[in-house]
Design a protein around this motif. Sequence first.
Motif, PDB file in Angstrom:
ATOM      1  N   GLU A  90       0.841  -1.208   0.000  1.00  0.00           N
ATOM      2  CA  GLU A  90       0.000   0.000   0.000  1.00  0.00           C
ATOM      3  C   GLU A  90       0.875   1.256   0.000  1.00  0.00           C
ATOM      4  OE1 GLU A  90      -3.625   1.351  -0.560  1.00  0.00           O
ATOM      5  OE2 GLU A  90      -3.451  -0.752  -0.036  1.00  0.00           O
ATOM      6  N   PHE A  91       1.965   1.230   0.767  1.00  0.00           N
ATOM      7  CA  PHE A  91       2.904   2.345   0.802  1.00  0.00           C
ATOM      8  C   PHE A  91       3.518   2.575  -0.582  1.00  0.00           C
ATOM      9  CE2 PHE A  91       7.352   3.765   1.627  1.00  0.00           C
ATOM     10  CZ  PHE A  91       7.082   4.993   2.190  1.00  0.00           C
ATOM     11  N   SER A  92       3.910   1.495  -1.244  1.00  0.00           N
ATOM     12  CA  SER A  92       4.490   1.596  -2.584  1.00  0.00           C
ATOM     13  C   SER A  92       3.473   2.149  -3.573  1.00  0.00           C
ATOM     14  CB  SER A  92       4.980   0.221  -3.049  1.00  0.00           C
ATOM     15  OG  SER A  92       5.966  -0.255  -2.183  1.00  0.00           O
ATOM     16  N   ARG A  93       2.244   1.703  -3.451  1.00  0.00           N
ATOM     17  CA  ARG A  93       1.184   2.205  -4.322  1.00  0.00           C
ATOM     18  C   ARG A  93       1.009   3.711  -4.133  1.00  0.00           C
ATOM     19  NH1 ARG A  93      -4.132   3.478  -4.286  1.00  0.00           N
ATOM     20  NH2 ARG A  93      -5.265   2.991  -6.184  1.00  0.00           N
ATOM     21  N   ALA A  94       1.088   4.162  -2.885  1.00  0.00           N
ATOM     22  CA  ALA A  94       0.952   5.590  -2.611  1.00  0.00           C
ATOM     23  C   ALA A  94       2.033   6.396  -3.331  1.00  0.00           C
ATOM     24  CB  ALA A  94       1.012   5.843  -1.104  1.00  0.00           C
ATOM     25  N   HIS A  95       3.261   5.872  -3.333  1.00  0.00           N
ATOM     26  CA  HIS A  95       4.355   6.548  -4.057  1.00  0.00           C
ATOM     27  C   HIS A  95       3.996   6.719  -5.529  1.00  0.00           C
ATOM     28  CE1 HIS A  95       7.685   7.084  -1.332  1.00  0.00           C
ATOM     29  NE2 HIS A  95       7.589   5.849  -0.907  1.00  0.00           N
ATOM     30  N   VAL A  96       3.502   5.656  -6.118  1.00  0.00           N
ATOM     31  CA  VAL A  96       3.162   5.690  -7.542  1.00  0.00           C
ATOM     32  C   VAL A  96       2.032   6.677  -7.794  1.00  0.00           C
ATOM     33  CG1 VAL A  96       2.263   4.341  -9.482  1.00  0.00           C
ATOM     34  CG2 VAL A  96       3.993   3.356  -7.959  1.00  0.00           C
ATOM     35  N   MET A  97       1.001   6.626  -6.967  1.00  0.00           N
ATOM     36  CA  MET A  97      -0.131   7.519  -7.159  1.00  0.00           C
ATOM     37  C   MET A  97       0.306   8.984  -7.026  1.00  0.00           C
ATOM     38  SD  MET A  97      -2.229   5.296  -7.969  1.00  0.00           S
ATOM     39  CE  MET A  97      -3.693   6.249  -8.241  1.00  0.00           C
TER      40      MET A  97
END
Length: 136
Positions: free
Chosen positions: A70-77
Amino acid sequence: EEGNHLDTQRHKFSMSPAEHQRLPKPRPGDEEVAASKERVLNQYRLMLALWERVQALAHRYPFVDLALAEFSRAHVMKALGQSDAAERSYRSAISINPQYIAPYNNLGNLLMERAKILEAERVFREALAVAPHDTG
């Protein structure tokens, strides 16, 4: 409810026209820059597709670190200019693993960028309460 959240995020990784407009425009004749930007966007889209796959498999593989996903997804978003989605993902990472400090920091910074100073301060204070001696 989690399935509904994922379904709403499945816009197949395409940027909205407004998000596309915010990207810097290449100078006339600078096709190399445009191609490079498209490669980066494709890499982000691939990362989001992988994140969805991790989410789908997590129930079968308990060792999957959903907070990190989820943290990695936040970076991408955030990199794609989707601050609302990034904020939701940072908050989700915190709710999955409240001991994971990195999402607090990134969420606080994002909130400050969005001029939500009091909310950012609250997030930073929560991080300090969780890990008062963490300097990393």
